[in-house]
Design a protein around this motif. Structure first.
Motif, PDB file in Angstrom:
ATOM      1  N   ASP A  70     -31.548 -62.565 -88.844  1.00  0.00           N
ATOM      2  CA  ASP A  70     -32.053 -63.149 -90.102  1.00  0.00           C
ATOM      3  C   ASP A  70     -32.726 -62.088 -90.962  1.00  0.00           C
ATOM      4  OD1 ASP A  70     -31.201 -65.707 -89.419  1.00  0.00           O
ATOM      5  OD2 ASP A  70     -33.199 -66.419 -88.831  1.00  0.00           O
ATOM      6  N   ARG A  71     -33.591 -61.262 -90.354  1.00  0.00           N
ATOM      7  CA  ARG A  71     -34.314 -60.245 -91.105  1.00  0.00           C
ATOM      8  C   ARG A  71     -33.373 -59.147 -91.622  1.00  0.00           C
ATOM      9  NH1 ARG A  71     -37.844 -62.159 -87.383  1.00  0.00           N
ATOM     10  NH2 ARG A  71     -37.407 -60.668 -85.730  1.00  0.00           N
ATOM     11  N   GLN A  99     -34.363 -54.066 -84.382  1.00  0.00           N
ATOM     12  CA  GLN A  99     -33.482 -54.148 -85.538  1.00  0.00           C
ATOM     13  C   GLN A  99     -32.569 -52.928 -85.598  1.00  0.00           C
ATOM     14  OE1 GLN A  99     -36.554 -54.523 -88.487  1.00  0.00           O
ATOM     15  NE2 GLN A  99     -36.331 -56.756 -88.627  1.00  0.00           N
ATOM     16  N   LYS A 111     -31.384 -60.582 -94.511  1.00  0.00           N
ATOM     17  CA  LYS A 111     -32.224 -60.680 -95.707  1.00  0.00           C
ATOM     18  C   LYS A 111     -32.284 -59.340 -96.453  1.00  0.00           C
ATOM     19  CE  LYS A 111     -35.522 -63.539 -95.218  1.00  0.00           C
ATOM     20  NZ  LYS A 111     -36.752 -64.253 -94.861  1.00  0.00           N
ATOM     21  N   ARG A 112     -32.216 -58.252 -95.696  1.00  0.00           N
ATOM     22  CA  ARG A 112     -32.235 -56.908 -96.297  1.00  0.00           C
ATOM     23  C   ARG A 112     -30.839 -56.435 -96.723  1.00  0.00           C
ATOM     24  NH1 ARG A 112     -35.723 -52.514 -93.224  1.00  0.00           N
ATOM     25  NH2 ARG A 112     -34.579 -51.277 -94.754  1.00  0.00           N
TER      26      ARG A 112
END
Length: 145
Positions: free
Chosen positions: A73-74, A40, A77-78
């Protein structure tokens, strides 16, 4: 007058390996401090240079496109990245850093104490030289068809 000895390419490759291991170890710890995985964090780092398509991210991160989808996606989302259609091809989604994503990658870079300490041991001129050499060796790669 004798010619300066030439450093063996294998020794250069080993030093690059040691340097990159130190950098990525430092980066991984700094990313974790921001509750991000190394992948990430690397995605945010890539996007700091500018928007990228999902397929470009997969190539740059050397991972499968389905992995990039999960990573993005993660991050989305943040609130660290957002997707938007490419202006040239509406089927393609570009990923962009949000303002918060820019702040997080800057914080991560600022927490890379070992890397920053190593670079600070170089004079300003040495840092400029290193930048020029690394750019010439790796960033100015000719594109392949």
């Amino acid at each position: 007058m004798t010619a300066p000895s030439r450093v063996d390419t294998s020794r250069l490759m080993e030093l690059l390996s040691v340097s990159l291991a130190a950098y990525y170890g430092d980066f991984t710890v700094a990313a974790a401090s921001e509750n991000l995985t190394a992948s990430q964090g690397k995605t945010l780092n890539v996007l700091r240079r500018g928007p990228a398509s999902m397929s470009t991210l997969a190539t740059t991160l050397t991972c499968d496109a389905s992995n990039v989808t999960g990573i993005v996606d993660r991050l989305e989302k943040r609130g660290l990245v957002r997707r938007e259609p490419s202006p040239s091809d509406r089927r393609v989604k570009n990923v962009l850093l949000t303002e918060e994503g820019e702040q997080v990658i800057d914080v991560i870079r600022g927490k890379m104490n070992k890397t920053l300490a190593g670079l600070s041991r170089l004079s300003e001129q040495e840092q400029d030289t290193l930048y020029t050499l690394l750019e010439r060796a790796f960033a100015s790669q000719p594109t392949t068809a």
